[in-house]
Design a protein around this motif. Structure first.
Motif, PDB file in Angstrom:
ATOM      1  N   LYS A 247       0.825  -1.209   0.000  1.00  0.00           N
ATOM      2  CA  LYS A 247       0.000   0.000   0.000  1.00  0.00           C
ATOM      3  C   LYS A 247       0.861   1.262   0.000  1.00  0.00           C
ATOM      4  O   LYS A 247       0.484   2.265  -0.598  1.00  0.00           O
ATOM      5  CB  LYS A 247      -0.932  -0.002   1.215  1.00  0.00           C
ATOM      6  CG  LYS A 247      -1.923  -1.175   1.217  1.00  0.00           C
ATOM      7  CD  LYS A 247      -2.982  -0.991   2.302  1.00  0.00           C
ATOM      8  CE  LYS A 247      -3.779  -2.248   2.557  1.00  0.00           C
ATOM      9  NZ  LYS A 247      -3.285  -2.996   3.733  1.00  0.00           N
TER      10      LYS A 247
ATOM     11  N   THR B 104      -3.432   4.727   2.380  1.00  0.00           N
ATOM     12  CA  THR B 104      -4.715   4.028   2.484  1.00  0.00           C
ATOM     13  C   THR B 104      -5.076   3.925   3.959  1.00  0.00           C
ATOM     14  O   THR B 104      -4.224   4.092   4.826  1.00  0.00           O
ATOM     15  CB  THR B 104      -4.652   2.596   1.902  1.00  0.00           C
ATOM     16  OG1 THR B 104      -3.738   1.828   2.691  1.00  0.00           O
ATOM     17  CG2 THR B 104      -4.223   2.578   0.456  1.00  0.00           C
ATOM     18  N   ALA B 105      -6.339   3.682   4.214  1.00  0.00           N
ATOM     19  CA  ALA B 105      -6.786   3.452   5.591  1.00  0.00           C
ATOM     20  C   ALA B 105      -7.949   2.478   5.563  1.00  0.00           C
ATOM     21  O   ALA B 105      -8.550   2.261   4.504  1.00  0.00           O
ATOM     22  CB  ALA B 105      -7.198   4.751   6.260  1.00  0.00           C
ATOM     23  N   PHE B 106      -8.251   1.903   6.718  1.00  0.00           N
ATOM     24  CA  PHE B 106      -9.360   0.953   6.874  1.00  0.00           C
ATOM     25  C   PHE B 106      -9.227  -0.193   5.877  1.00  0.00           C
ATOM     26  O   PHE B 106     -10.146  -0.486   5.120  1.00  0.00           O
ATOM     27  CB  PHE B 106     -10.708   1.684   6.743  1.00  0.00           C
ATOM     28  CG  PHE B 106     -10.738   2.973   7.536  1.00  0.00           C
ATOM     29  CD1 PHE B 106     -10.539   2.959   8.905  1.00  0.00           C
ATOM     30  CD2 PHE B 106     -10.899   4.206   6.900  1.00  0.00           C
ATOM     31  CE1 PHE B 106     -10.522   4.144   9.633  1.00  0.00           C
ATOM     32  CE2 PHE B 106     -10.888   5.398   7.628  1.00  0.00           C
ATOM     33  CZ  PHE B 106     -10.696   5.366   9.001  1.00  0.00           C
ATOM     34  N   ASN B 107      -8.021  -0.793   5.878  1.00  0.00           N
ATOM     35  CA  ASN B 107      -7.727  -1.938   5.028  1.00  0.00           C
ATOM     36  C   ASN B 107      -7.943  -1.615   3.550  1.00  0.00           C
ATOM     37  O   ASN B 107      -8.476  -2.417   2.800  1.00  0.00           O
ATOM     38  CB  ASN B 107      -8.558  -3.146   5.472  1.00  0.00           C
ATOM     39  CG  ASN B 107      -7.915  -4.457   5.062  1.00  0.00           C
ATOM     40  OD1 ASN B 107      -6.782  -4.476   4.577  1.00  0.00           O
ATOM     41  ND2 ASN B 107      -8.631  -5.547   5.220  1.00  0.00           N
ATOM     42  N   GLY B 108      -7.498  -0.441   3.152  1.00  0.00           N
ATOM     43  CA  GLY B 108      -7.501  -0.078   1.743  1.00  0.00           C
ATOM     44  C   GLY B 108      -8.794   0.530   1.234  1.00  0.00           C
ATOM     45  O   GLY B 108      -8.892   0.896   0.068  1.00  0.00           O
TER      46      GLY B 108
ATOM     47  N   ARG C 170      -6.677   9.597   8.079  1.00  0.00           N
ATOM     48  CA  ARG C 170      -7.727   8.615   8.385  1.00  0.00           C
ATOM     49  C   ARG C 170      -9.036   9.305   8.752  1.00  0.00           C
ATOM     50  O   ARG C 170     -10.110   8.863   8.378  1.00  0.00           O
ATOM     51  CB  ARG C 170      -7.302   7.720   9.566  1.00  0.00           C
ATOM     52  CG  ARG C 170      -6.095   6.838   9.300  1.00  0.00           C
ATOM     53  CD  ARG C 170      -5.871   5.843  10.450  1.00  0.00           C
ATOM     54  NE  ARG C 170      -4.614   5.108  10.304  1.00  0.00           N
ATOM     55  CZ  ARG C 170      -3.483   5.423  10.941  1.00  0.00           C
ATOM     56  NH1 ARG C 170      -3.439   6.430  11.799  1.00  0.00           N
ATOM     57  NH2 ARG C 170      -2.393   4.714  10.726  1.00  0.00           N
TER      58      ARG C 170
ATOM     59  N   ASP D 241       3.099   7.321   9.436  1.00  0.00           N
ATOM     60  CA  ASP D 241       2.069   6.370   8.979  1.00  0.00           C
ATOM     61  C   ASP D 241       1.802   5.309  10.041  1.00  0.00           C
ATOM     62  O   ASP D 241       0.700   4.747  10.086  1.00  0.00           O
ATOM     63  CB  ASP D 241       2.544   5.620   7.718  1.00  0.00           C
ATOM     64  CG  ASP D 241       2.174   6.323   6.421  1.00  0.00           C
ATOM     65  OD1 ASP D 241       1.913   7.533   6.457  1.00  0.00           O
ATOM     66  OD2 ASP D 241       2.169   5.642   5.373  1.00  0.00           O
TER      67      ASP D 241
ATOM     68  N   LYS E 230      -0.731  10.142  10.694  1.00  0.00           N
ATOM     69  CA  LYS E 230      -1.679   9.714   9.657  1.00  0.00           C
ATOM     70  C   LYS E 230      -3.140   9.771  10.095  1.00  0.00           C
ATOM     71  O   LYS E 230      -4.034   9.698   9.238  1.00  0.00           O
ATOM     72  CB  LYS E 230      -1.305   8.291   9.209  1.00  0.00           C
ATOM     73  CG  LYS E 230      -1.975   7.835   7.937  1.00  0.00           C
ATOM     74  CD  LYS E 230      -1.542   6.429   7.575  1.00  0.00           C
ATOM     75  CE  LYS E 230      -2.438   5.830   6.527  1.00  0.00           C
ATOM     76  NZ  LYS E 230      -2.166   4.384   6.371  1.00  0.00           N
TER      77      LYS E 230
HETATM   78  N1  ASP Z   1      -2.552   1.226   6.042  1.00  0.00           N
HETATM   79  C1  ASP Z   1      -3.681   0.529   6.530  1.00  0.00           C
HETATM   80  C2  ASP Z   1      -4.685   0.192   5.442  1.00  0.00           C
HETATM   81  O1  ASP Z   1      -4.872   0.748   4.424  1.00  0.00           O
HETATM   82  C3  ASP Z   1      -4.470   1.135   7.622  1.00  0.00           C
HETATM   83  C4  ASP Z   1      -4.010   2.313   8.428  1.00  0.00           C
HETATM   84  O2  ASP Z   1      -2.845   2.687   8.473  1.00  0.00           O
HETATM   85  O3  ASP Z   1      -4.908   2.864   9.081  1.00  0.00           O
HETATM   86  O4  ASP Z   1      -5.414  -0.684   5.640  1.00  0.00           O
END
Ligand code: ASP
Ligand code: TMP
Length: 236
Positions: free
Chosen positions: A11, A33-37, A216, A197, A212
């Protein structure tokens, strides 16, 4: 050292082979990305900042006796690292309640713990990185008991060092995620990254978020937060 074919794109980073079978080249991206993409975006300049911050922290940690995968910074985004097999655990240390801990336990963010906590998530995107305990990790053969003990000791050592380091630049280290890998001889070393991150950084005075979570949670001034952490760490 020659950069060869791409082995993997994650990611936030790409990994390339080199002409040394024991060494890989990591290239940091601006993608976030966040919340598992599910949530996707870019944070301008993030790749270069995370590369520099990670390498600096890993070099300081090596001096503290924490073995890491770091070999050499090649450019603003590219670094040579030792080839490891990643232990599929996200190792999370918390000093202050926040994020998924607050949600799961039903407590507000900002409770300062008397002692740091440790938890493990099973690194598995399809399952959404579920929280597991050390017995589950051993049952699933993700790591041996010896490896778990080594990982725990190293993770708390990283925390003691980093907590004091960031306090000096006016930042509270709230929590962070580490990943460990095995060298070909089985030695456990710190791998992946240590950056805004993967850590929660709060300004010690104002408690402003400098990580990050600004991305988010759509808090705005995401790039500014990353730049501010550069300023705190490197004075620039
Ligand atoms: N990087 C992670 C993802 O996209 C989540 C995060 O860092 O919050 O799932
Ligand atoms: P959490 O409170 O969402 O469990 O996050 C704990 C710490 O781990 C926080 O500093 C952010 C970091 N983290 C990652 O590096 N990668 C991830 O995928 C997640 C969910 C958290």
């Amino acid at each position: 050292m020659e950069k060869l074919n791409q082995l993997y794109e994650g990611k936030a980073k790409k990994v390339f082979a080199t002409d040394d079978p024991e060494v890989l080249l990591v290239s940091y991206k601006d993608d976030a990305t966040a919340f598992n993409g599910i949530k996707r975006g870019t944070i301008a300049g993030k790749g270069a900042i995370n590369n520099r911050v990670t390498n600096y922290m890993m070099q300081l940690l090596e001096k503290e006796g924490v073995p890491t995968h770091f070999v050499k910074e090649l450019s603003d985004r590219e670094t040579l690292v030792k080839k490891v097999t990643i232990v599929p655990l996200e190792v999370i240390i918390r000093n202050i309640s926040a994020g998924s801990f607050s949600k799961r336990c039903g407590v507000e963010e900002g409770i300062v713990f008397d002692e740091p906590t440790i938890e493990f998530s099973y690194k598995n995107d399809e399952l959404g990185d579920p929280l597991i305990n050390a017995y589950h990790a051993v049952a699933l053969k993700l790591a041996t008991w010896d490896e778990i003990e080594t990982i725990k000791t190293l993770a708390f050592k990283v925390n003691s060092f980093m907590k004091a380091f960031f306090k000096k630049v006016g930042v509270d280290l709230v929590d962070f995620k580490l990943e460990f890998g095995r060298l070909s001889d089985g030695t456990i070393v710190l791998a992946d990254e240590i950056s805004p991150d993967t850590c929660r950084f709060w300004d010690s005075e104002t408690h402003e978020k400098l990580d990050k979570d600004r991305f988010r949670r759509d808090l705005g001034h995401v790039e500014d937060a990353y730049q501010e952490m550069m300023k705190r760490i490197f004075g620039e």
